[in-house]
Design an enzyme around this catalytic site. Structure first.
Site, mmCIF file in Angstrom:
data_model
loop_
_atom_site.group_PDB
_atom_site.id
_atom_site.type_symbol
_atom_site.label_atom_id
_atom_site.label_comp_id
_atom_site.label_asym_id
_atom_site.label_seq_id
_atom_site.Cartn_x
_atom_site.Cartn_y
_atom_site.Cartn_z
ATOM 1 N N GLU A 34 5.912 -41.164 14.584
ATOM 2 C CA GLU A 34 5.239 -40.161 13.520
ATOM 3 C C GLU A 34 6.065 -39.497 12.658
ATOM 4 O OE1 GLU A 34 2.159 -38.641 16.708
ATOM 5 O OE2 GLU A 34 1.241 -37.155 14.969
ATOM 6 N N ARG A 87 -12.017 -42.518 12.501
ATOM 7 C CA ARG A 87 -12.022 -41.180 12.850
ATOM 8 C C ARG A 87 -12.125 -40.515 11.518
ATOM 9 N NH1 ARG A 87 -7.066 -41.842 16.581
ATOM 10 N NH2 ARG A 87 -7.962 -42.702 18.833
ATOM 11 N N GLY A 92 -2.920 -41.918 25.549
ATOM 12 C CA GLY A 92 -3.724 -42.573 25.758
ATOM 13 C C GLY A 92 -3.365 -44.112 26.711
ATOM 14 N N GLY A 93 -2.577 -44.716 26.100
ATOM 15 C CA GLY A 93 -2.090 -45.840 26.337
ATOM 16 C C GLY A 93 -2.353 -46.518 26.051
ATOM 17 N N ALA A 123 8.684 -43.754 19.935
ATOM 18 C CA ALA A 123 10.328 -44.306 18.919
ATOM 19 C C ALA A 123 11.068 -44.390 19.465
ATOM 20 C CB ALA A 123 9.899 -43.757 17.586
HETATM 21 C C1 LIG Z 1 -2.645 -36.163 23.384
HETATM 22 C C2 LIG Z 1 -2.865 -37.650 22.356
HETATM 23 C C3 LIG Z 1 -3.244 -39.176 22.732
HETATM 24 C C4 LIG Z 1 -3.014 -40.500 22.252
HETATM 25 N N1 LIG Z 1 -3.251 -42.061 22.587
HETATM 26 C C5 LIG Z 1 -2.648 -42.737 21.705
HETATM 27 C C6 LIG Z 1 -2.909 -44.085 22.388
HETATM 28 O O1 LIG Z 1 -3.506 -44.535 23.106
HETATM 29 N N2 LIG Z 1 -2.952 -45.420 21.324
HETATM 30 C C7 LIG Z 1 -2.204 -44.936 20.201
HETATM 31 O O2 LIG Z 1 -2.024 -45.800 19.213
HETATM 32 N N3 LIG Z 1 -1.782 -43.518 20.002
HETATM 33 C C8 LIG Z 1 -2.242 -42.691 20.096
HETATM 34 N N4 LIG Z 1 -1.419 -41.075 20.125
HETATM 35 C C9 LIG Z 1 -0.493 -41.593 19.262
HETATM 36 C C10 LIG Z 1 0.736 -41.202 19.428
HETATM 37 O O3 LIG Z 1 0.572 -41.272 21.528
HETATM 38 C C11 LIG Z 1 1.851 -40.520 19.126
HETATM 39 O O4 LIG Z 1 1.877 -41.031 17.611
HETATM 40 C C12 LIG Z 1 3.295 -41.364 19.324
HETATM 41 O O5 LIG Z 1 3.535 -40.591 20.296
HETATM 42 C C13 LIG Z 1 4.324 -40.680 18.756
HETATM 43 O O6 LIG Z 1 5.515 -41.379 19.410
HETATM 44 P P1 LIG Z 1 6.393 -40.499 19.097
HETATM 45 O O7 LIG Z 1 7.650 -41.261 19.672
HETATM 46 O O8 LIG Z 1 7.058 -40.576 17.286
HETATM 47 O O9 LIG Z 1 6.630 -38.845 18.771
HETATM 48 P P2 LIG Z 1 7.131 -38.202 20.467
HETATM 49 O O10 LIG Z 1 6.240 -39.339 21.345
HETATM 50 O O11 LIG Z 1 5.946 -36.921 19.991
HETATM 51 O O12 LIG Z 1 7.803 -37.634 20.333
HETATM 52 C C14 LIG Z 1 8.747 -36.851 20.000
HETATM 53 C C15 LIG Z 1 10.135 -36.564 20.158
HETATM 54 O O13 LIG Z 1 11.038 -35.518 19.969
HETATM 55 C C16 LIG Z 1 10.693 -34.161 20.554
HETATM 56 N N5 LIG Z 1 11.100 -33.363 19.414
HETATM 57 C C17 LIG Z 1 10.284 -32.723 18.381
HETATM 58 N N6 LIG Z 1 11.289 -32.332 17.435
HETATM 59 C C18 LIG Z 1 12.463 -32.101 18.006
HETATM 60 C C19 LIG Z 1 14.232 -31.671 17.848
HETATM 61 N N7 LIG Z 1 13.942 -30.504 16.571
HETATM 62 N N8 LIG Z 1 14.716 -31.252 18.416
HETATM 63 C C20 LIG Z 1 15.094 -32.430 19.727
HETATM 64 N N9 LIG Z 1 14.051 -33.167 20.171
HETATM 65 C C21 LIG Z 1 12.889 -33.040 19.109
HETATM 66 C C22 LIG Z 1 9.734 -33.480 20.747
HETATM 67 O O14 LIG Z 1 9.590 -33.339 21.582
HETATM 68 C C23 LIG Z 1 9.101 -35.526 21.153
HETATM 69 O O15 LIG Z 1 8.982 -35.123 22.846
HETATM 70 C C24 LIG Z 1 -2.101 -39.913 20.957
HETATM 71 C C25 LIG Z 1 -1.391 -39.343 20.806
HETATM 72 C C26 LIG Z 1 -1.792 -37.933 21.553
HETATM 73 C C27 LIG Z 1 -1.558 -36.440 21.141
#
Ligand SMILES: Cc1cc2nc3c(=O)[nH]c(=O)nc-3n(C[C@H](O)[C@H](O)[C@H](O)COP(=O)(O)OP(=O)(O)OC[C@H]3O[C@@H](n4cnc5c(N)ncnc54)[C@H](O)[C@@H]3O)c2cc1C
Lengths: 468, 411
Positions: free
Chosen positions: A431, A297, A49-50, A17
């Site tokens: 998320e 799930r 998992g991509g 995101a």
């Molecule tokens: C192991 C795993 C496998 C998955 N596989 C899939 C899949 O195959 N397909 C799918 O659709 N979804 C999958 N998901 C779900 C999906 O990957 C996540 O929902 C998605 O990556 C979330 O992206 P994001 O950018 O919102 O958050 P994130 O990728 O978690 O990034 C948020 C970032 O913000 C940072 N952060 C947090 N708090 C602070 C703060 N106070 N100050 C500064 N930085 C901060 C964190 O350190 C992190 O790096 C999976 C999730 C996991 C855990």
């Protein structure tokens, strides 16, 4: 107020995101920064998992699979038990294919040439990155950020969201040179956002205290698939700035994780891609099936956790071909290989005779094309499990995803709780937001969601008028 | 001791436990009657009880059991034995619970640990010896704690450490290594090490992996690749070790970006200083040369032009000749000082000593009155001097004031 630095758009979080928002914003304005508290970028996104769902994709056309955004939306609502904020879910479904194509054409992401059919989806609509990992998307995004001169400041912990007199977002306070997880570490600095702030800090599955407050069933003992930085502090800051909380107690467990490794590991993808769709799920005590392996799930976990069941998934030599992580699973002892069902039963301590009966019954179903008593879909390429060797994985449910979070509108603006109006210059995506998936998120739907709303947030943030 | 009592209680009920175990076996589809499993039972039972008992009772090392079941329902002997072990453990657990000892969770934990240890021993084919009474004796630093500490040190050391196996796969990575490559552990582990460097680096690593012998260590500089594709200079130190018949290569990786920039900076500074040194040296040399040139020119002029004139004056008695030589000398002296910043004025040489004194005072900005007082002269005398000076300097009839004229002259 004294500021140490100024940018047009300040993005917090370096996952799908955050990076999507930064890339989109940078196209329209000249200074964008990404702040990340950990020492490495990527959050949950890079260890994911991509798997990426897309309705009406080129591979579906190739494989003659009939799909549409409407069908994808219907699947989302059904898994989500209609808790979904429908207008947001619709946007994810409608833009899923366009976003997938953006990753291919714009970022150069490489995918496997075959679709997967994940549980809870009506049809096969899931792409998988060539390296079976979210890093296959995050890396090209990081390369793009470097090319576009978007600095990614690591070890920068969001410590405060700063508002102006009207309550609009004006900047952030961070702890620079922060050492995770020490909350006192680092030096305080203030960064001003001339246009807007985008919050993309992900979920809080690793925050044992906070998640138990939202759902007391999720005790400290329950393992988690997430990266260690998935904690709730930034969500709490957003709430303090006036954001509306949505469905914070809806926290998903993953039914496919292995007992024999930490976190998501390599076993989860084995179950998702082979064990569940092409194999069977067995109760260790009875040797019998107990659920539709391809259910969403939530249904799976509920069935697995009920009355303290311990379960394993079994698949034969034919079905195992779909498991792209097999080699590593075997190497790490997460999946074990047996030359006969007998051996498999002994090693897993499943009563042999019931197990044999279960396998025979399941094979008969497939051969005779009958309906499964649990309602498992029986696609044409499904074959009876008669080819040794057999493979088993020991399963345990682990906390995986937060469906809840802050409320946004279709422009990704964060909605104020007391006025029900957008908070000025404040966007969120990924998320950290709530309501899109309702009670249960379908596998491979998070990545499209994070990318779609990340891009919307970045675009709109950059279009805000510049503060003097 | 409670444990002793329990062990003897278990011993007493050995028959019960055996029957219970047979029931479990048959439920699982294994017919205990078809093959004599009693010996297996006895071996396992004794071994577990021995391990449970306090430390002073050493575990006897029973001879490896003969293959009891000839019909071989399992291809793998170890798998079969693990199955027996697990089911028996479960029976014992049940028995302990039945004896009202289920609250004694420590005992149960130990039983499981013993069973796990035996399973591990079976799996690794290392025989059946079990550590006697695990946790019974307290050493200063028990192995579990030590291992924890070692793992923590591995994770947190300020050097990047990767362990690579025979498939070039990274099997362990510490925090610092993660930061160097910008990747999480989950991403690094399982990755081919050669993807973290360029082609040349990959080839070099392959070569090292083939050539290194145990105990040897090799270092090389190569290119590392950060997660965003940026290349950086690094040093990799490779060693080799073996474990359980498999080979591993521990790698220490160091990001040289900072060192390299510092080195280039140092090199640049050094070059600059050297260049400066060189210029200074040439400047000094040329100054020295100039000085020498000047001195020898002066000396030769004095020798060729001044000294002969002085000699002539010394020798002649005739006033007219002397006068003309004096004029010549005057010319020579003036030309010698040519090129000095402030010119020696020929006319100044005509002044008397008193007049020069008066000039100096005028130059210094003194008024006539002050000059009178300092030189103890009358006002009129000073005025006369002034007039004479103006005449000698050919300032008569000109508007130029004496002070202004004298400003730039050497007196
Ligand atoms: C192991 C795993 C496998 C998955 N596989 C899939 C899949 O195959 N397909 C799918 O659709 N979804 C999958 N998901 C779900 C999906 O990957 C996540 O929902 C998605 O990556 C979330 O992206 P994001 O950018 O919102 O958050 P994130 O990728 O978690 O990034 C948020 C970032 O913000 C940072 N952060 C947090 N708090 C602070 C703060 N106070 N100050 C500064 N930085 C901060 C964190 O350190 C992190 O790096 C999976 C999730 C996991 C855990």
């Amino acid at each position: 107020m004294m500021w140490n630095e100024e940018y047009d758009v300040v993005v917090v979080g370096s996952g799908f995101a955050g990076l999507a928002a930064a890339i989109e914003a940078r196209k329209l304005c000249c200074s964008v920064i990404v702040l990340e508290k950990m020492a490495v970028p990527g959050g949950n996104s890079t260890i994911s998992g991509g798997l990426v769902a897309a309705a009406g994709s080129p591979l579906q056309a190739e494989e003659n699979i009939d799909d549409s955004p409407e069908l994808m939306l219907a699947d989302m609502l059904s898994a989500g038990q209609n808790y979904n904020h429908r207008e947001l879910a619709r946007i994810v479904a409608e833009r899923s294919t366009e976003t997938l194509l953006w990753t291919i054409n714009d970022l150069g992401v490489k995918y496997k040439p075959k679709l997967s059919h994940l549980g809870g989806h009506s049809v096969a609509r899931t792409y998988n990155t060539a390296n079976t990992s979210g890093a296959g998307i995050i890396r090209p995004m990081l390369v793009r950020c470097r090319e576009m001169d978007i600095p990614i400041r690591l070890k920068a912990f969001l410590h405060g969201l700063l508002t102006d007199d009207q309550g609009d977002l004006e900047g952030v306070e961070i702890r620079e040179d922060y050492i995770f997880p020490n909350r006192e570490s680092g030096v305080l600095r203030r960064i001003r956002a001339r246009k807007a702030v985008v919050l993309a800090t992900g979920g809080f599955s690793q925050d044992k205290e906070f998640r138990a407050i939202q759902n007391p069933v999720l005790t400290e003992q329950i393992e988690c698939t997430n990266h260690r930085g998935a904690t709730a502090e930034s969500l709490i800051l957003a709430l303090r700035a006036g954001a509306t909380p949505v469905q914070l107690s809806m926290i998903q467990l993953g039914p496919w994780a292995s007992r024999d490794e930490e976190g998501f590991g390599v076993g989860s993808m084995f179950s998702m891609l082979a064990g569940f769709p092409y194999g069977i799920l067995i109760d260790l005590r009875t040797g019998d099936r107990f659920v539709n392996e391809q259910a969403d799930r939530k249904l799976l976990v509920d069935a697995m956790l009920s009355s303290g069941r311990e379960s394993i998934a079994i698949v034969d030599e034919v079905g195992v071909r779909h498991a792209s992580t097999l080699e590593q699973c075997l190497k790490r002892g997460v999946v074990r290989r047996f030359s006969s069902i007998e051996e498999l039963a002994m090693a897993n301590q499943v009563p042999l005779l019931p197990l044999k009966a279960t396998v025979d019954a399941y094979n008969a179903l497939i051969e005779k094309g009958r309906d499964d008593r649990f309602g498992k879909p029986m696609p044409k390429d499904l074959q009876p499990m008669t080819h040794p060797p057999y493979y088993s994985i020991r399963l345990i449910s682990k906390v995986h995803h937060c469906m809840g979070g802050v409320r946004i509108n279709t422009r990704a603006q964060v909605i104020r709780i007391d006025t029900n109006q957008p908070i000025g210059r404040f966007y969120a995506a990924g998320e950290i937001t709530g309501g899109i998936h309702g009670a249960s998120r379908l596998g491979s739907n998070a990545i499209p969601e994070c990318l779609v709303f990340g891009r919307i947030a970045g675009n709109n943030a950059a279009l805000e008028p510049t503060r003097s | 001791m409670a444990t002793n009592r329990l062990v003897s209680q278990l011993k007493k009920t050995e028959g019960d436990i055996f029957q219970q175990w047979c029931r479990v076996l048959s439920e699982a589809g294994y017919d205990p009657l078809q093959s004599p499993v009693h010996k297996v039972f006895q071996d396992l039972f004794e071994e577990i009880l021995a391990a449970l008992a306090p430390a002073d009772r050493r575990t006897p090392d029973p001879a490896a059991p003969e293959a009891v079941c000839d019909e071989k329902p399992f291809e793998d002997e170890a798998v079969r034995r693990i199955f027996f072990l697990k089911t028996l453990t479960a029976c014992l657990e049940g028995k302990i619970a039945a004896l009202g000892r289920q609250k004694d969770s420590d005992l149960l934990r130990r039983l499981r640990r013993i069973s796990d240890a035996m399973e591990l021993a079976l799996l690794s084919g290392a025989g059946r010896s079990v550590p006697a009474n695990p946790g019974g004796t307290k050493s200063v630093l028990d192995p579990a704690t030590l291992e924890k500490i070692l793992v923590e040190i591995f994770m947190s050391v300020g050097e990047g450490v990767l362990i690579v196996d025979e498939d070039f796969e990274i099997v362990k990575a510490n925090q610092h290594a993660c930061e160097i490559y910008g990747m999480q552990q989950q991403n690094l582990i399982g990755m081919d090490i050669r993807l973290l460097t360029d082609e040349a680096g990959g080839l070099l690593l392959t070569k090292y992996f083939e050539e290194l012998i145990e105990g040897q260590r090799k270092s090389a500089e190569m290119t590392g690749l950060y997660v965003d594709g940026k290349a950086f200079p690094m040093t990799v130190t490779v060693t080799k070790s073996g474990y359980n018949g498999r080979r591993y290569w521990p790698l220490i990786v160091r990001d040289d970006t900072q060192r390299k920039t510092m080195e280039t900076q140092l090199r640049q500074e050094k070059r600059q200083i050297e260049e400066m040194n060189l210029t200074l040296k040439t400047v000094m040399k040329s100054i020295e040369q100039d000085r020498k040139d000047f001195e020898s020119r002066l000396a030769s002029r004095i020798r060729t032009a001044l000294l002969p004139g002085l000699k002539k004056i010394e020798m002649t008695t005739e006033a007219a000749i002397r006068k003309s030589y004096l004029a010549m000398l005057e010319e020579q002296l003036i030309s010698l000082t040519a090129g000095f910043e402030r010119k020696l004025d020929a006319s100044l040489l005509k002044l008397t000593r008193t007049e020069i004194e008066v000039c100096r005072m005028i130059q210094a900005g003194c008024s006539t009155k002050e000059i009178c007082e300092t030189m103890k002269l009358s006002f009129d005398t000073v005025q006369t001097h002034r007039r004479n000076i103006r005449r000698k300097l050919s300032l008569n009839g000109q508007k130029m004031n004496l002070h202004a004229f004298l400003m730039n002259r050497v007196l």
